[in-house]
Design an enzyme around this catalytic site. Structure first.
Site, PDB file in Angstrom:
ATOM      1  N   SER A 161       0.867  -1.182   0.000  1.00 25.96           N
ATOM      2  CA  SER A 161       0.000   0.000   0.000  1.00 25.96           C
ATOM      3  C   SER A 161       0.902   1.230   0.000  1.00 25.96           C
ATOM      4  O   SER A 161       2.094   1.131   0.345  1.00 25.96           O
ATOM      5  CB  SER A 161      -0.844  -0.022   1.284  1.00 25.96           C
ATOM      6  OG  SER A 161      -1.489   1.214   1.501  1.00 25.96           O
ATOM      7  N   TYR A 191      -1.898  -1.509  10.281  1.00 30.77           N
ATOM      8  CA  TYR A 191      -1.950  -1.546   8.805  1.00 30.77           C
ATOM      9  C   TYR A 191      -0.617  -1.083   8.229  1.00 30.77           C
ATOM     10  O   TYR A 191      -0.042  -1.736   7.349  1.00 30.77           O
ATOM     11  CB  TYR A 191      -3.109  -0.668   8.318  1.00 30.77           C
ATOM     12  CG  TYR A 191      -3.433  -0.856   6.854  1.00 30.77           C
ATOM     13  CD1 TYR A 191      -4.230  -1.916   6.412  1.00 30.77           C
ATOM     14  CD2 TYR A 191      -2.939   0.024   5.892  1.00 30.77           C
ATOM     15  CE1 TYR A 191      -4.536  -2.088   5.068  1.00 30.77           C
ATOM     16  CE2 TYR A 191      -3.239  -0.141   4.545  1.00 30.77           C
ATOM     17  CZ  TYR A 191      -4.035  -1.192   4.143  1.00 30.77           C
ATOM     18  OH  TYR A 191      -4.329  -1.363   2.806  1.00 30.77           O
TER      19      TYR A 191
HETATM   20  N1  LIG Z   1      -8.713  -0.201  -1.418  1.00 25.46           N
HETATM   21  C1  LIG Z   1      -7.637   0.523  -1.198  1.00 25.46           C
HETATM   22  O1  LIG Z   1      -7.690   1.767  -1.184  1.00 25.46           O
HETATM   23  C2  LIG Z   1      -6.303  -0.142  -0.980  1.00 25.46           C
HETATM   24  C3  LIG Z   1      -5.158   0.677  -0.957  1.00 25.46           C
HETATM   25  C4  LIG Z   1      -3.928   0.093  -0.752  1.00 25.46           C
HETATM   26  C5  LIG Z   1      -3.829  -1.266  -0.562  1.00 25.46           C
HETATM   27  N2  LIG Z   1      -4.947  -2.045  -0.575  1.00 25.46           N
HETATM   28  C6  LIG Z   1      -4.769  -3.476  -0.362  1.00 25.46           C
HETATM   29  O2  LIG Z   1      -5.258  -4.175  -1.486  1.00 25.46           O
HETATM   30  C7  LIG Z   1      -5.760  -5.446  -1.075  1.00 25.46           C
HETATM   31  C8  LIG Z   1      -7.193  -5.617  -1.580  1.00 25.46           C
HETATM   32  O3  LIG Z   1      -7.983  -4.583  -1.053  1.00 25.46           O
HETATM   33  P1  LIG Z   1      -9.484  -4.266  -1.538  1.00 25.46           P
HETATM   34  O4  LIG Z   1      -9.644  -2.812  -1.405  1.00 25.46           O
HETATM   35  O5  LIG Z   1      -9.750  -4.944  -2.805  1.00 25.46           O
HETATM   36  O6  LIG Z   1     -10.280  -4.939  -0.309  1.00 25.46           O
HETATM   37  P2  LIG Z   1     -11.706  -5.698  -0.236  1.00 25.46           P
HETATM   38  O7  LIG Z   1     -12.069  -5.675   1.199  1.00 25.46           O
HETATM   39  O8  LIG Z   1     -12.627  -5.129  -1.246  1.00 25.46           O
HETATM   40  O9  LIG Z   1     -11.314  -7.187  -0.664  1.00 25.46           O
HETATM   41  C9  LIG Z   1     -10.478  -7.966   0.149  1.00 25.46           C
HETATM   42  C10 LIG Z   1     -10.848  -9.433  -0.023  1.00 25.46           C
HETATM   43  O10 LIG Z   1      -9.946 -10.189   0.792  1.00 25.46           O
HETATM   44  C11 LIG Z   1     -10.697 -11.195   1.460  1.00 25.46           C
HETATM   45  N3  LIG Z   1     -10.002 -11.571   2.697  1.00 25.46           N
HETATM   46  C12 LIG Z   1      -9.908 -10.858   3.849  1.00 25.46           C
HETATM   47  N4  LIG Z   1      -9.231 -11.546   4.758  1.00 25.46           N
HETATM   48  C13 LIG Z   1      -8.874 -12.720   4.178  1.00 25.46           C
HETATM   49  C14 LIG Z   1      -8.174 -13.848   4.635  1.00 25.46           C
HETATM   50  N5  LIG Z   1      -7.706 -13.917   5.884  1.00 25.46           N
HETATM   51  N6  LIG Z   1      -7.985 -14.890   3.789  1.00 25.46           N
HETATM   52  C15 LIG Z   1      -8.489 -14.832   2.523  1.00 25.46           C
HETATM   53  N7  LIG Z   1      -9.190 -13.794   2.051  1.00 25.46           N
HETATM   54  C16 LIG Z   1      -9.377 -12.740   2.871  1.00 25.46           C
HETATM   55  C17 LIG Z   1     -12.050 -10.555   1.734  1.00 25.46           C
HETATM   56  O11 LIG Z   1     -13.044 -11.546   1.964  1.00 25.46           O
HETATM   57  C18 LIG Z   1     -12.262  -9.761   0.460  1.00 25.46           C
HETATM   58  O12 LIG Z   1     -12.938 -10.534  -0.516  1.00 25.46           O
HETATM   59  C19 LIG Z   1      -5.640  -5.475   0.452  1.00 25.46           C
HETATM   60  O13 LIG Z   1      -4.446  -6.153   0.816  1.00 25.46           O
HETATM   61  C20 LIG Z   1      -5.556  -4.011   0.811  1.00 25.46           C
HETATM   62  O14 LIG Z   1      -4.911  -3.813   2.037  1.00 25.46           O
HETATM   63  C21 LIG Z   1      -6.189  -1.515  -0.785  1.00 25.46           C
END
Ligand SMILES: NC(=O)c1ccc[n+]([C@@H]2O[C@H](COP(=O)([O-])OP(=O)(O)OC[C@H]3O[C@@H](n4cnc5c(N)ncnc54)[C@H](O)[C@@H]3O)[C@@H](O)[C@H]2O)c1
Length: 247
Positions: free
Chosen positions: A140, A153
């Site tokens: 991130s 985080y």
């Molecule tokens: N959305 C943002 O702004 C953003 C920014 C930087 C980084 N990220 C990172 O990108 C990745 C995806 O984020 P997103 O925004 O698509 O999130 P999201 O919540 O939309 O999707 C995350 C998915 O991961 C699954 N998940 C959660 N815990 C889990 C586990 N222990 N085992 C297996 N699956 C699990 C959830 O069920 C969900 O389907 C994450 O690692 C997040 O930290 C997101």
């Protein structure tokens, strides 16, 4: 990516779903992994509607047994493993340090950091059997800068940058590239849960591009990093952050 096989964790929502669909569009067979089987099933359905090939694997990436089973089921179904997007992650709220619960710290680290490490631990031996592969881990913008009150985080995502570089160094000589992506704020269900009401305009303003990114924009980078077009890129933490860390 015809004939290639990819594991995508957290593939039932947001960035993971967008990446799964794009991998499938490029011809890869996709192991759609998620803790939430309903979200994962929807991703598989969307891939199949586009004439792609996918299987659903329900797994918690913080569990050693379930990660081992995830890799085994993928290889049983598709015969090999070429790429992985270790994307599953959880948000943690902004909590003042003196009120920060250890349970929040432990759970966040166990999914976001230990989960990524476990995935690499069991994916890489399978990739070595076919002479190489490519991994992208989810970090991130919070993996390269601090954020007040965002301890668990930020720690987990800085950790992902570190273990990405370590694995890149350990396995580069054996044909495996390991990179991570560092997105800014991306429009996904996680962001809907995380951004407090009314805070969006201020957060958008913090990005040089004055908007949040899309899951598709991250997916394009992930698929590129796995592809042969990125054959000399490894150990890299790639910002896809609309310039939020540029100042
Ligand atoms: N959305 C943002 O702004 C953003 C920014 C930087 C980084 N990220 C990172 O990108 C990745 C995806 O984020 P997103 O925004 O698509 O999130 P999201 O919540 O939309 O999707 C995350 C998915 O991961 C699954 N998940 C959660 N815990 C889990 C586990 N222990 N085992 C297996 N699956 C699990 C959830 O069920 C969900 O389907 C994450 O690692 C997040 O930290 C997101």
């Amino acid at each position: 990516m015809e004939g290639k096989v990819v594991i995508v964790t957290g593939a039932g929502s947001g960035i993971g779903r967008a990446a799964s669909l794009l991998f499938a569009e490029k011809g890869a067979r996709v192991a759609v992994v998620d803790l939430d089987p309903a979200g994962g099933a929807e991703t598989v359905e969307q891939i199949e509607r586009g004439k792609g090939e996918a299987i659903l694997i329900e797994a918690d990436v913080s569990s050693t047994d379930q990660v081992q089973a995830m890799v085994r089921k993928t290889v049983d179904a598709f015969g090999r493993l070429d790429y992985a997007f270790n994307n599953a992650g959880v948000e943690a709220g902004l909590i003042p340090l003196d009120q920060y619960a250890e349970e929040v710290w432990d759970r966040t680290l166990s999914v976001n950091l230990t989960g990524v490490w476990l995935c690499m631990k069991y994916e890489i031996p399978e990739m070595l059997k076919t002479g190489g592969g490519a991994i992208v881990n989810a970090s991130s913008a919070a993996g390269v800068i601090g954020v007040p009150q965002h301890y668990a985080y930020v720690a987990s995502k800085h950790g992902v940058v570190g273990i990405t570089k370590s694995a890149a160094l350990e396995f580069g000589g054996q044909g495996i590239r390991v990179n991570c992506v560092c997105p800014g704020m991306i429009d996904t269900p996680m962001t809907e849960r995380f951004v407090p009401d009314g805070a969006r305009p201020m957060l958008e303003e913090g990005h040089a591009l004055k908007r949040f990114g899309t899951a598709q924009e991250v997916a394009e980078t992930v698929v590129w990093l796995c592809s042969d077009a990125a054959s000399f890129v490894t150990g890299h933490a790639m910002l896809i952050d609309g310039g939020i860390t540029a100042q």
